[in-house]
Design a protein around this motif. Sequence first.
Motif, PDB file in Angstrom:
ATOM      1  N   UNK A 210       0.861  -1.062  -0.004  1.00  0.00           N
ATOM      2  CA  UNK A 210       0.287   0.106   0.322  1.00  0.00           C
ATOM      3  C   UNK A 210       0.631   1.209  -0.200  1.00  0.00           C
ATOM      4  N   UNK A 211       1.827   1.557   0.862  1.00  0.00           N
ATOM      5  CA  UNK A 211       3.453   2.188   0.709  1.00  0.00           C
ATOM      6  C   UNK A 211       3.849   2.643  -0.778  1.00  0.00           C
ATOM      7  N   UNK A 212       4.101   1.110  -0.997  1.00  0.00           N
ATOM      8  CA  UNK A 212       4.180   1.445  -2.889  1.00  0.00           C
ATOM      9  C   UNK A 212       3.358   2.354  -3.370  1.00  0.00           C
ATOM     10  N   UNK A 213       1.570   1.405  -3.763  1.00  0.00           N
ATOM     11  CA  UNK A 213       0.889   2.490  -4.992  1.00  0.00           C
ATOM     12  C   UNK A 213       1.036   3.766  -3.692  1.00  0.00           C
ATOM     13  N   UNK A 214       0.882   4.149  -2.940  1.00  0.00           N
ATOM     14  CA  UNK A 214       1.169   5.379  -3.038  1.00  0.00           C
ATOM     15  C   UNK A 214       1.928   6.395  -2.748  1.00  0.00           C
ATOM     16  N   UNK A 215       3.007   5.539  -3.110  1.00  0.00           N
ATOM     17  CA  UNK A 215       4.412   6.503  -3.657  1.00  0.00           C
ATOM     18  C   UNK A 215       3.638   7.191  -4.405  1.00  0.00           C
ATOM     19  N   UNK A 216       3.628   5.590  -5.945  1.00  0.00           N
ATOM     20  CA  UNK A 216       3.512   5.775  -7.516  1.00  0.00           C
ATOM     21  C   UNK A 216       1.886   6.644  -7.827  1.00  0.00           C
ATOM     22  N   UNK A 217       1.263   6.803  -7.140  1.00  0.00           N
ATOM     23  CA  UNK A 217      -0.028   7.435  -7.299  1.00  0.00           C
ATOM     24  C   UNK A 217       0.921   9.615  -7.258  1.00  0.00           C
TER      25      UNK A 217
END
Length: 132
Positions: A84-91
């Motif tokens: 989820x943190x990875x998705x958040x940083x990509x977004x």
Amino acid sequence: MEMETVGIAVGSGALGAILSFLGNLVPAWLKQKRTIEPQPLSIEKQRAYITTSECNRRMCEHQAELTKLREAVTGNQIALMTKLDEFDSRAEARSKAIHDRIDPLVATISKNEGKMQLVEQAFLKSTLGGKK
């Protein structure tokens, strides 16, 4: 007034008779013999009980299984939070890139809007005092 007194006396007499009747009936009902059906009464054999040490051993096994499950859930939870943190940083990066592309356009549109206001004011001035 006499009728009311007679009604109360008759009512309390009837209540006393009912209570007396129940007082005789209830003990007789309790003393009656009961038969247990079917005769002879079948008794099922119960399985053997386990010892305290066996119970403790089984409890230790269950506790070990619970500990394994908790560790697995905790590991999965950490993996999910990382994802989820990875998705958040990509977004966030994607959002920043979009804004970087839009900002020059906004600046250009603002300049054009200022020029259009000057043109509108000039047009308004020319039509107000001109010839008809």
